[in-house]
Design an enzyme around this catalytic site. Structure first.
Site, PDB file in Angstrom:
ATOM      1  N   ARG A   1       0.875  -1.068   0.015  1.00 27.19           N
ATOM      2  CA  ARG A   1       0.042   0.018   0.000  1.00 27.19           C
ATOM      3  C   ARG A   1       0.693   1.313  -0.016  1.00 27.19           C
ATOM      4  O   ARG A   1       1.414   1.641   0.927  1.00 27.19           O
ATOM      5  CB  ARG A   1      -0.850  -0.002   1.292  1.00 27.19           C
ATOM      6  CG  ARG A   1      -2.047   0.886   1.131  1.00 27.19           C
ATOM      7  CD  ARG A   1      -2.721   1.112   2.468  1.00 27.19           C
ATOM      8  NE  ARG A   1      -1.789   2.142   3.304  1.00 27.19           N
ATOM      9  CZ  ARG A   1      -2.000   1.887   4.596  1.00 27.19           C
ATOM     10  NH1 ARG A   1      -2.428   0.999   5.414  1.00 27.19           N
ATOM     11  NH2 ARG A   1      -0.899   2.835   5.422  1.00 27.19           N
TER      12      ARG A   1
ATOM     13  N   HIS B   1      -3.792   4.853   4.339  1.00 27.87           N
ATOM     14  CA  HIS B   1      -4.807   4.189   4.475  1.00 27.87           C
ATOM     15  C   HIS B   1      -6.090   4.788   3.858  1.00 27.87           C
ATOM     16  O   HIS B   1      -6.702   4.294   2.987  1.00 27.87           O
ATOM     17  CB  HIS B   1      -5.379   3.912   5.802  1.00 27.87           C
ATOM     18  CG  HIS B   1      -6.860   3.270   6.181  1.00 27.87           C
ATOM     19  ND1 HIS B   1      -6.697   1.638   5.556  1.00 27.87           N
ATOM     20  CD2 HIS B   1      -7.974   3.522   6.335  1.00 27.87           C
ATOM     21  CE1 HIS B   1      -8.112   1.422   5.822  1.00 27.87           C
ATOM     22  NE2 HIS B   1      -8.931   2.632   6.345  1.00 27.87           N
TER      23      HIS B   1
ATOM     24  N   TYR C   1       3.962   5.841  10.214  1.00 27.92           N
ATOM     25  CA  TYR C   1       4.178   4.777  10.842  1.00 27.92           C
ATOM     26  C   TYR C   1       4.845   3.590   9.777  1.00 27.92           C
ATOM     27  O   TYR C   1       5.496   2.546  10.043  1.00 27.92           O
ATOM     28  CB  TYR C   1       2.780   3.947  11.420  1.00 27.92           C
ATOM     29  CG  TYR C   1       1.837   3.927  10.509  1.00 27.92           C
ATOM     30  CD1 TYR C   1       1.691   2.789   9.422  1.00 27.92           C
ATOM     31  CD2 TYR C   1       0.892   4.963  10.614  1.00 27.92           C
ATOM     32  CE1 TYR C   1       0.690   2.819   8.459  1.00 27.92           C
ATOM     33  CE2 TYR C   1      -0.091   5.056   9.561  1.00 27.92           C
ATOM     34  CZ  TYR C   1      -0.251   3.907   8.521  1.00 27.92           C
ATOM     35  OH  TYR C   1      -1.343   3.877   7.814  1.00 27.92           O
TER      36      TYR C   1
END
Ligand SMILES: Cc1ncc(C[n+]2csc(CCOP(=O)(O)OP(=O)(O)O)c2C)c(N)n1
Ligand SMILES: [Mg+2]
Length: 357
Positions: free
Chosen positions: A255, A259, A267
């Protein structure tokens, strides 16, 4: 034009060339370029306040949905997830309808009833996703059960993330599919993170090994190789429709964005992103096709023009009429069956250039 021996060496290890004509290989690139271009433009529209809610994309993962969906026949049924836009494109949802969907316009797939990710054009054989993950695994399994009971030669496919594998629904779907030997293809999109949770906090075993626990096969595929994804899905579909039961395809990818639009993914170690950037699925397919003399720049500019026109069309379309919001929420007349979608792979189309043997 057909792929040649040179094409084979240019394509490297994917092993898909026995079933892909050059037109197919270009189609795969086209689907990925459309996905990236649409999502890139939509992110700008989101930042301009024209896309309500949040915005989720599949940057860097385009090969997973493009390759897998390309192997599906018109009569197959798809449950497409939030990072799989190329599957909608392959089934026949136009870029203008996708932009309109994101912006709540009347010509969008759900006519303003949802935004960025919860949609599927049932007339094209796609079921709109529900947000609870991974409930679409159960929906796909249920559709496959119906195909089996009716004795139909077709299959269902669904995508889901690495995070989904920690949920009970994942195990229920896998178990029933295995017990009943259902014609379903499970595509596990292993993109290294579920929101901010990395893989080592998600499972203690290689997730593809779980298929064996339910009595069917699992295969790990380079999810950034669109042709390898196609070939794995083609084989899985063949197995499904011949009574061989389900397959779990683990597509290993990354990814590359947060998100959703609000997430700066601090992170994620920068080196990890840089490492995966070198494996970009679009650049990979482009270099294969460039080596065959395909005009990549021409293709890119045609797609850019198509996206510009589609965005304009969607921006000019009226907003959905709020007074119709409750329409279609419940089935009020006779149930309408799902329709068939497009299936551009030449293997489904006898008029196309013969596939390379
Ligand atoms: C049952 C459930 N819990 C939480 C959420 C909120 N949620 C949406 S996406 C997501 C992360 C999913 O991670 P993964 O399955 O790896 O898919 P990815 O987003 O990485 O593609 C979460 C927690 C949800 N939709 N459903
Ligand atoms: Mg994930």
């Amino acid at each position: 034009m057909v792929a040649t021996e040179t094409a084979e060496s240019a394509a490297g290890e994917s092993g898909a060339l026995a079933h892909l004509a050059l037109e197919d290989r270009i189609w795969l690139l086209r689907a990925m370029l459309l996905m990236r271009g649409i999502e890139d433009r939509a992110m700008t529209l989101y930042r301009q306040g024209r896309v309500p809610g949040s915005f989720y994309d599949g940057f860097g993962q385009e090969a997973v949905s493009a390759g897998a969906a390309f192997a599906m026949a018109p009569e197959d049924r798809l449950c497409i997830l939030h990072r799989d836009l190329a599957a909608h494109i392959i089934r026949g949802v136009t870029p203008a309808r996708i932009f309109a969907q994101y912006m709540g316009r009347e010509i969008g797939v759900t006519r303003g009833r949802d935004g960025n990710v919860h949609f599927g054009d049932r007339t094209l054989g796609c079921v709109g996703m529900v947000s609870m993950l991974p409930d679409m695994m159960l929906v796909a399994t249920g559709m496959a059960m119906a195909f089996k009971l009716r004795g139909e030669r077709r299959c269902a496919m669904t995508w889901f993330g690495d995070g989904s594998t920690s949920r009970g629904d994942f195990h229920e779907a896998m178990n029933w599919a295995g017990v009943q030997k259902l014609p379903v293809v499970f595509v596990l999109e292993n993109n290294q993170y579920a929101y901010s949770t990395p893989l080592d906090k998600q499972f203690a075993v290689n997730p593809v090994a779980r298929a064996a626990a339910y009595g069917f096969g699992g295969v790990t595929v380079d999810g950034n190789d669109v042709e390898a994804m196609f070939e794995a899905a083609r084989e899985a579909r063949e197995r499904a429709i011949s009574g061989g039961g389900p397959t779990l395809i683990e597509a290993v990818t990354m990814r590359m964005h947060g998100h959703a639009a609000h997430d700066d993914m601090k992170y994620v170690p920068k080196e990890q992103v840089e490492e995966w950037r070198k494996r970009d699925p679009i650049e990979r397919q482009e270099s294969r096709l460039r080596a065959l003399g395909v005009d990549i720049d021409g293709l890119r500019s045609a797609i850019r023009a198509e996206i510009d026109a589609a965005a304009e069309e969607a921006l000019a379309a009226p907003m959905a009429d709020p007074s119709t919001a409750a329409e279609g929420a419940f089935c009020t007349g006779p149930a309408e069956p799902l329709g068939d979608g497009l299936a551009p792979w030449s293997g489904f189309n006898s008029l196309a250039t013969p596939v390379v043997s």
